[in-house]
Motif scaffolding. Structure first.
Motif, PDB file in Angstrom:
ATOM      1  N   LYS A   7      -7.716  46.336  13.036  1.00  0.00           N
ATOM      2  CA  LYS A   7      -9.356  46.181  12.423  1.00  0.00           C
ATOM      3  C   LYS A   7      -9.187  44.841  11.392  1.00  0.00           C
ATOM      4  O   LYS A   7     -10.074  44.236  11.466  1.00  0.00           O
ATOM      5  N   PHE A   8      -8.046  44.404  10.808  1.00  0.00           N
ATOM      6  CA  PHE A   8      -8.107  43.511   9.813  1.00  0.00           C
ATOM      7  C   PHE A   8      -6.706  42.666  10.107  1.00  0.00           C
ATOM      8  O   PHE A   8      -5.563  43.196  10.291  1.00  0.00           O
ATOM      9  N   PHE A   9      -6.892  41.455  10.075  1.00  0.00           N
ATOM     10  CA  PHE A   9      -5.740  40.474  10.390  1.00  0.00           C
ATOM     11  C   PHE A   9      -5.756  39.541   9.364  1.00  0.00           C
ATOM     12  O   PHE A   9      -6.808  38.759   9.121  1.00  0.00           O
ATOM     13  N   ALA A  56      -1.045  30.262   5.579  1.00  0.00           N
ATOM     14  CA  ALA A  56      -1.544  29.629   6.731  1.00  0.00           C
ATOM     15  C   ALA A  56      -1.150  28.368   7.323  1.00  0.00           C
ATOM     16  O   ALA A  56      -0.795  28.227   8.065  1.00  0.00           O
ATOM     17  N   ASP A  57      -1.185  27.425   6.150  1.00  0.00           N
ATOM     18  CA  ASP A  57      -0.654  26.213   6.212  1.00  0.00           C
ATOM     19  C   ASP A  57       0.690  26.137   6.926  1.00  0.00           C
ATOM     20  O   ASP A  57       1.135  25.050   7.812  1.00  0.00           O
ATOM     21  N   ASN A  58       1.636  26.979   6.468  1.00  0.00           N
ATOM     22  CA  ASN A  58       2.955  26.857   6.801  1.00  0.00           C
ATOM     23  C   ASN A  58       2.908  27.341   8.419  1.00  0.00           C
ATOM     24  O   ASN A  58       3.866  26.636   9.300  1.00  0.00           O
ATOM     25  N   ILE A  59       2.186  28.295   9.085  1.00  0.00           N
ATOM     26  CA  ILE A  59       2.102  28.352  10.406  1.00  0.00           C
ATOM     27  C   ILE A  59       1.570  27.310  11.168  1.00  0.00           C
ATOM     28  O   ILE A  59       1.966  26.986  12.300  1.00  0.00           O
ATOM     29  N   ALA A  92       0.754  26.969  15.603  1.00  0.00           N
ATOM     30  CA  ALA A  92      -0.557  26.883  15.905  1.00  0.00           C
ATOM     31  C   ALA A  92      -0.914  27.501  17.199  1.00  0.00           C
ATOM     32  O   ALA A  92      -1.869  28.206  17.606  1.00  0.00           O
ATOM     33  N   GLN A  93      -0.199  27.206  18.257  1.00  0.00           N
ATOM     34  CA  GLN A  93      -0.314  27.843  19.484  1.00  0.00           C
ATOM     35  C   GLN A  93      -0.148  29.295  19.603  1.00  0.00           C
ATOM     36  O   GLN A  93      -0.839  30.183  20.235  1.00  0.00           O
ATOM     37  N   SER A  94       0.969  29.698  18.853  1.00  0.00           N
ATOM     38  CA  SER A  94       1.214  31.268  18.744  1.00  0.00           C
ATOM     39  C   SER A  94       0.008  32.042  18.046  1.00  0.00           C
ATOM     40  O   SER A  94      -0.455  32.872  18.297  1.00  0.00           O
ATOM     41  N   LEU A  95      -0.487  31.351  16.821  1.00  0.00           N
ATOM     42  CA  LEU A  95      -1.445  31.861  16.376  1.00  0.00           C
ATOM     43  C   LEU A  95      -2.878  31.814  17.136  1.00  0.00           C
ATOM     44  O   LEU A  95      -3.651  32.860  17.333  1.00  0.00           O
ATOM     45  N   SER A 136     -12.604  42.648  15.015  1.00  0.00           N
ATOM     46  CA  SER A 136     -11.457  42.769  14.010  1.00  0.00           C
ATOM     47  C   SER A 136     -12.081  41.438  12.982  1.00  0.00           C
ATOM     48  O   SER A 136     -12.652  40.535  13.291  1.00  0.00           O
ATOM     49  N   ILE A 137     -11.764  41.762  11.760  1.00  0.00           N
ATOM     50  CA  ILE A 137     -11.751  40.729  10.696  1.00  0.00           C
ATOM     51  C   ILE A 137     -10.600  39.952  10.463  1.00  0.00           C
ATOM     52  O   ILE A 137      -9.611  40.667  10.374  1.00  0.00           O
ATOM     53  N   VAL A 138     -10.658  38.614  10.567  1.00  0.00           N
ATOM     54  CA  VAL A 138      -9.523  37.579  10.285  1.00  0.00           C
ATOM     55  C   VAL A 138      -9.815  36.986   9.096  1.00  0.00           C
ATOM     56  O   VAL A 138     -10.666  36.376   8.765  1.00  0.00           O
TER      57      VAL A 138
END
Length: 72
Positions: A19-21, A26-29, A36-39, A50-52
């Motif tokens: 429901k929430f992610f 985030a800058d590290n990922i 970025a591709q994984s995300l 879902s809320i991101v």
């Protein structure tokens, strides 16, 4: 990062009830293409309802552009 796509393909993780992610730092990922591709893969597999949330003290323009592609 590589294992996210693999776990989704092999059904080792199920995102259908998320429901929430929330992603902090985030800058590290997003600082490399692999992260970025994984995300991207993860976001595409989240339910549409879902809320991101992405949080970071700094986000480069490239990261902001990528995140804008996923506005819900």
């Amino acid at each position: 990062h590589k294992s996210i796509a693999g776990m989704l393909k092999t059904k080792k993780i199920d995102l259908s009830q998320v429901k929430f992610f929330v992603l902090d730092e985030a800058d590290n990922i997003l600082k490399d293409d692999e992260g970025a591709q994984s995300l991207n893969i993860l976001i595409k597999n989240l339910p549409k309802a879902s809320i991101v949330g992405f949080f970071s003290a700094t986000l480069p323009d490239k990261a902001i552009a990528m995140l804008n592609q996923h506005k819900r």
